[in-house]
Design a protein around this motif. Structure first.
Motif, PDB file in Angstrom:
ATOM      1  N   ILE A   1       0.839  -1.206   0.000  1.00 14.75           N
ATOM      2  CA  ILE A   1       0.000   0.000   0.000  1.00 14.75           C
ATOM      3  C   ILE A   1       0.872   1.253   0.000  1.00 14.75           C
ATOM      4  O   ILE A   1       0.578   2.237  -0.691  1.00 14.75           O
ATOM      5  CB  ILE A   1      -0.948  -0.007   1.210  1.00 14.75           C
ATOM      6  CG1 ILE A   1      -2.013  -1.102   1.041  1.00 14.75           C
ATOM      7  CG2 ILE A   1      -1.602   1.350   1.414  1.00 14.75           C
ATOM      8  CD1 ILE A   1      -3.004  -1.182   2.182  1.00 14.75           C
ATOM      9  N   LEU A   2       1.970   1.220   0.748  1.00 10.50           N
ATOM     10  CA  LEU A   2       2.867   2.372   0.811  1.00 10.50           C
ATOM     11  C   LEU A   2       3.528   2.620  -0.540  1.00 10.50           C
ATOM     12  O   LEU A   2       3.607   3.767  -1.011  1.00 10.50           O
ATOM     13  CB  LEU A   2       3.923   2.133   1.895  1.00 10.50           C
ATOM     14  CG  LEU A   2       4.874   3.298   2.220  1.00 10.50           C
ATOM     15  CD1 LEU A   2       4.098   4.566   2.543  1.00 10.50           C
ATOM     16  CD2 LEU A   2       5.772   2.933   3.386  1.00 10.50           C
TER      17      LEU A   2
ATOM     18  N   GLU B   1       1.377  14.233   0.655  1.00 13.66           N
ATOM     19  CA  GLU B   1       2.705  14.211   1.286  1.00 13.66           C
ATOM     20  C   GLU B   1       2.566  14.057   2.805  1.00 13.66           C
ATOM     21  O   GLU B   1       3.354  13.349   3.442  1.00 13.66           O
ATOM     22  CB  GLU B   1       3.458  15.504   0.953  1.00 13.66           C
ATOM     23  CG  GLU B   1       3.855  15.656  -0.500  1.00 13.66           C
ATOM     24  CD  GLU B   1       5.075  14.810  -0.868  1.00 13.66           C
ATOM     25  OE1 GLU B   1       5.512  13.980  -0.048  1.00 13.66           O
ATOM     26  OE2 GLU B   1       5.582  14.981  -1.988  1.00 13.66           O
ATOM     27  N   ASP B   2       1.575  14.705   3.369  1.00 11.69           N
ATOM     28  CA  ASP B   2       1.332  14.606   4.805  1.00 11.69           C
ATOM     29  C   ASP B   2       0.956  13.172   5.189  1.00 11.69           C
ATOM     30  O   ASP B   2       1.432  12.640   6.198  1.00 11.69           O
ATOM     31  CB  ASP B   2       0.224  15.578   5.207  1.00 11.69           C
ATOM     32  CG  ASP B   2      -0.020  15.597   6.710  1.00 11.69           C
ATOM     33  OD1 ASP B   2       0.908  15.949   7.450  1.00 11.69           O
ATOM     34  OD2 ASP B   2      -1.134  15.254   7.130  1.00 11.69           O
ATOM     35  N   ASN B   3       0.100  12.532   4.378  1.00 14.97           N
ATOM     36  CA  ASN B   3      -0.265  11.135   4.637  1.00 14.97           C
ATOM     37  C   ASN B   3       0.950  10.212   4.541  1.00 14.97           C
ATOM     38  O   ASN B   3       1.102   9.286   5.340  1.00 14.97           O
ATOM     39  CB  ASN B   3      -1.334  10.674   3.647  1.00 14.97           C
ATOM     40  CG  ASN B   3      -2.692  11.296   3.928  1.00 14.97           C
ATOM     41  OD1 ASN B   3      -2.967  11.712   5.043  1.00 14.97           O
ATOM     42  ND2 ASN B   3      -3.525  11.394   2.919  1.00 14.97           N
ATOM     43  N   LEU B   4       1.797  10.463   3.561  1.00 14.82           N
ATOM     44  CA  LEU B   4       3.006   9.645   3.416  1.00 14.82           C
ATOM     45  C   LEU B   4       3.925   9.812   4.622  1.00 14.82           C
ATOM     46  O   LEU B   4       4.556   8.844   5.076  1.00 14.82           O
ATOM     47  CB  LEU B   4       3.740  10.025   2.131  1.00 14.82           C
ATOM     48  CG  LEU B   4       3.096   9.547   0.821  1.00 14.82           C
ATOM     49  CD1 LEU B   4       3.772  10.199  -0.380  1.00 14.82           C
ATOM     50  CD2 LEU B   4       3.184   8.024   0.705  1.00 14.82           C
TER      51      LEU B   4
ATOM     52  N   HIS C   1       8.991  13.862   3.652  1.00 13.15           N
ATOM     53  CA  HIS C   1       7.640  14.098   3.137  1.00 13.15           C
ATOM     54  C   HIS C   1       6.931  15.210   3.918  1.00 13.15           C
ATOM     55  O   HIS C   1       6.139  15.970   3.347  1.00 13.15           O
ATOM     56  CB  HIS C   1       6.823  12.805   3.183  1.00 13.15           C
ATOM     57  CG  HIS C   1       7.214  11.818   2.118  1.00 13.15           C
ATOM     58  ND1 HIS C   1       6.867  11.987   0.801  1.00 13.15           N
ATOM     59  CD2 HIS C   1       7.933  10.663   2.182  1.00 13.15           C
ATOM     60  CE1 HIS C   1       7.340  10.968   0.088  1.00 13.15           C
ATOM     61  NE2 HIS C   1       7.999  10.159   0.903  1.00 13.15           N
ATOM     62  N   CYS C   2       7.221  15.311   5.199  1.00 16.27           N
ATOM     63  CA  CYS C   2       6.653  16.399   5.997  1.00 16.27           C
ATOM     64  C   CYS C   2       7.159  17.748   5.500  1.00 16.27           C
ATOM     65  O   CYS C   2       6.388  18.708   5.368  1.00 16.27           O
ATOM     66  CB  CYS C   2       7.009  16.201   7.470  1.00 16.27           C
ATOM     67  SG  CYS C   2       6.267  17.406   8.593  1.00 16.27           S
ATOM     68  N   LYS C   3       8.451  17.832   5.193  1.00 16.64           N
ATOM     69  CA  LYS C   3       9.012  19.073   4.658  1.00 16.64           C
ATOM     70  C   LYS C   3       8.367  19.429   3.320  1.00 16.64           C
ATOM     71  O   LYS C   3       8.055  20.594   3.057  1.00 16.64           O
ATOM     72  CB  LYS C   3      10.531  18.923   4.467  1.00 16.64           C
ATOM     73  CG  LYS C   3      11.334  18.944   5.750  1.00 16.64           C
ATOM     74  CD  LYS C   3      12.820  18.795   5.433  1.00 16.64           C
ATOM     75  CE  LYS C   3      13.674  18.817   6.704  1.00 16.64           C
ATOM     76  NZ  LYS C   3      15.108  18.618   6.381  1.00 16.64           N
ATOM     77  N   ALA C   4       8.160  18.420   2.468  1.00 27.56           N
ATOM     78  CA  ALA C   4       7.555  18.657   1.153  1.00 27.56           C
ATOM     79  C   ALA C   4       6.144  19.223   1.288  1.00 27.56           C
ATOM     80  O   ALA C   4       5.739  20.122   0.541  1.00 27.56           O
ATOM     81  CB  ALA C   4       7.531  17.366   0.343  1.00 27.56           C
ATOM     82  N   SER C   5       5.396  18.715   2.259  1.00 27.18           N
ATOM     83  CA  SER C   5       4.040  19.211   2.496  1.00 27.18           C
ATOM     84  C   SER C   5       4.065  20.663   2.965  1.00 27.18           C
ATOM     85  O   SER C   5       3.293  21.503   2.478  1.00 27.18           O
ATOM     86  CB  SER C   5       3.343  18.332   3.540  1.00 27.18           C
ATOM     87  OG  SER C   5       2.076  18.841   3.859  1.00 27.18           O
TER      88      SER C   5
END
Length: 619
Positions: free
Chosen positions: A487-488, A513-516, A532-536
């Motif tokens: 799923i990931l 991105e936040d979900n990832l 991914h948090c930074k990207a969001s």
């Protein structure tokens, strides 16, 4: 309800609408006199109080059914719905039960207090425990739950008193051991607490143990500059709880002159341990939970803006208003009734405000062109390396309306559009702003605003629908705390596809991105979660003001991950968080967001560990 509202003569509505605060009592008396002679009004009251209508009657079986539903939600960790079910059960639960040791109403209050405590609503938890004790003074569990809430609030002497009473009333040995453990915690903390600390906590949480209908105070005062509006001329109104059967009637009468406001609390995450320990990073979003509805006479006088300059928040039932920017004396103070620029585009903001409040917003966010409204739901240009925006027909229509207003403005405002464009060019996404506003400001749907390239939006929507189903599977996996690798990996591939369809600053990419980030945190890959948090956050900073509270909420996640991986940039993130939360909540930031204290404490420990590393033992 709508029929009753429409029966009010237009002249009377206008009289009430135009009345000043001092004239309001007399105009409201005219309204009540009108309702007194209206048969529909008396029929509504009769329906509300008629046992056959099951609106106010007591029904033990209905109470039990709602209680069981609440227990089921609680066991699943769905605390907001558990809260709703327990409140529903309280509406039906009979109070005239002989067993004073464990009255069903008292049990429901304690159950609801447990849900409130899980949601971080400690003052409300404390209040429900007190209500339970008024019904069953010897109910050990109520004393115990209130004692735990007092520990969390820092009121250790009160906690010691409550836990000692609970210990005397408790029968089972396992229950006594649990109480003794909490009592020891309270005793230890009370020894290390000075009187000044205790006094501070008491002042911050000072709320009387009142019944469901309580008096409210709105803190409101006109000031220069930026800061909190403090008590001056205090206005009072009654709180309307969800379990009050007259709530709809009270709200109906009050909304003719003032707006009822939702009393909300931030649902704090459950603290499992120090952030710097693996698995304890916070990546779930902080949510606001509605706990009641109230009428604040002075608070209702503020107008709405999708770009507000003040922020309203609650400590218990007290409404505070904090200026979020410097405001010239005499300027209008505006808060947001819900949607803001950067949160939704103009189309959805206008629809919600029209449906819920029956007005068309004409604030600066809805009457001036801005990059956020153009990119938040936009599609990417099909031409490589083009930063242009492609809009669907509905969004393009709303933006054209803004453009027409500016171009049709009198000559004195002729430079307004160009000033806005220059301001946008200075933003972090200056290239996007430049691209959007060239080509004589044409805003044609399905074609790039820069190069005119065409995108088939029907095919694009079909592709994003497939991505949405993949993202939904990831969200379900996150909710279950188990994220399978397949799923990931599917979610990563879908995110790459989404980037080829949507504009780089489309908010949906930030949400994925936040979900990832959450998913990678759950599987223990903290560095990937951090990336991914930074990207969001990078996307959101281009949609909101960089110091907006929405950015502060996301920075909490980022700092949590940075502390977990030992990233020195955590101190910079914490500094930004402090600045943003002080801007919106002043000195109350730590009380609104208890997790902040936990995060700061973890950062301090992490710094000490980094400064004094433990040497490895030599064989």
């Amino acid at each position: 309800m709508e029929k009753l509202k429409s029966a009010v003569p237009e002249a009377l509505k206008q009289e009430i609408w135009k009345s000043t605060p001092t004239e309001l009592p007399s105009t409201c008396s005219s309204l009540l006199d009108f309702f007194h002679h209206l048969p529909q009004f008396h029929q509504m009251v009769k329906d509300l109080t008629d046992p056959a209508m099951a609106l106010c009657c007591k029904d033990q079986s209905a109470a039990l059914e709602a209680k069981l539903k609440g227990n089921e939600c609680f066991s699943k960790g769905d605390y907001p719905n558990a809260l709703l079910s327990y409140s529903q059960a309280l509406r039906h639960a009979p109070v005239d039960i002989d067993d004073m040791e464990k009255n069903p109403v008292a049990v429901l209050y304690v159950n609801r207090a447990s849900a409130l405590q899980k949601m971080g609503l400690l003052l409300e938890c404390l209040r429900d425990c007190s209500r339970a004790l008024r019904v069953s003074p010897h109910y050990a569990k109520a004393w115990f739950r209130r004692g735990k809430a007092n520990i969390s609030l820092g009121k250790f002497e009160d906690a010691i008193r409550d836990l000692n009473i609970s210990l005397k009333a408790e029968i089972s040995s396992s229950g006594k051991r649990q109480i003794e453990a909490e009592l020891n915690i309270a005793l230890d903390k009370n020894k290390g607490m000075g009187s000044s600390g205790k006094k501070r906590n008491q002042n911050l949480s000072e709320v009387p143990d009142e019944p469901d209908q309580v008096k409210l105070r709105c803190l409101f005062k006109k000031t220069k500059g930026r800061g909190m509006f403090c008590v001056d001329d205090v206005s009072e109104a009654s709180l309307v709880h969800k379990e009050d059967p007259y709530a709809a009637l009270v709200i109906l009468l009050s909304q003719i002159q003032v707006n009822s406001m939702a009393v909300v609390r931030v649902q704090a995450p459950e603290v499992r341990g120090p952030v710097y320990e693996p698995g304890n990073a916070l990546t779930s979003s902080l949510e606001q939970v509605k706990v009641g509805q109230a009428v604040y006479v002075a608070g209702s006088l503020f107008n709405h803006s999708c770009r507000p300059n003040i922020h309203a928040y609650f400590l218990s039932r007290t409404l505070y208003v904090q200026a979020t920017e410097y405001i010239l004396a005499g300027s209008e103070l505006e808060l947001s009734y819900g949607p803001q620029v950067g949160q939704w585009d103009c189309k959805y903001r206008q629809q919600l405000l029209g449906d819920r409040y029956s007005f068309t917003c004409q604030c600066t966010g809805c009457s001036e062109l801005n990059v956020s409204d153009l990119v938040i739901n936009a599609y990417r240009c099909t031409k490589p390396n083009c930063l242009g925006v492609i809009l669907d027909s509905t969004i393009a229509r709303y933006e054209k309306q803004k453009l027409k207003l500016l171009l049709d403005a009198p000559a004195v405002y002729s430079s307004s559009l160009h000033k806005q464009i220059e301001k946008l060019k200075g933003a972090n996404i200056n290239e996007v702003a430049r691209c959007i506003f060239q080509s004589d400001y044409k805003l044609e749907p399905q074609n790039c605003l820069v190069c005119g390239s065409y995108r088939d939006l029907e095919a694009s929507c079909a592709a994003t629908s497939q991505v949405d189903s993949c993202c939904k599977r990831l969200q379900d996996a996150i909710a279950s705390n188990e994220v399978p690798n397949n799923i990931l990996q599917d979610a990563l591939r879908c995110t790459d596809l989404l980037r080829t369809i949507l504009h780089p600053f489309n908010k949906r990419i930030a949400e994925v991105e936040d979900n990832l980030s959450q998913a990678f945190c759950l599987v223990g890959e903290l560095q990937a979660a951090l990336d991914h948090c930074k990207a969001s956050i990078q996307i959101l900073e281009n949609l909101y003001d960089p110091n907006h509270i929405a950015i502060g909420n996301e920075l909490i996640k980022l700092a949590s991950l940075q502390i977990s991986v030992g990233d020195s940039a955590a101190s910079d993130s914490m500094s930004k968080i402090t600045t943003i939360f002080s801007r919106y909540y002043g000195s109350h930031a730590d009380d609104i967001y208890p997790f902040l204290r936990h995060l700061k404490a973890s950062q301090d420990v992490d710094k000490r560990v980094a400064f004094h590393p433990v040497e490895s033992s030599k064989n």
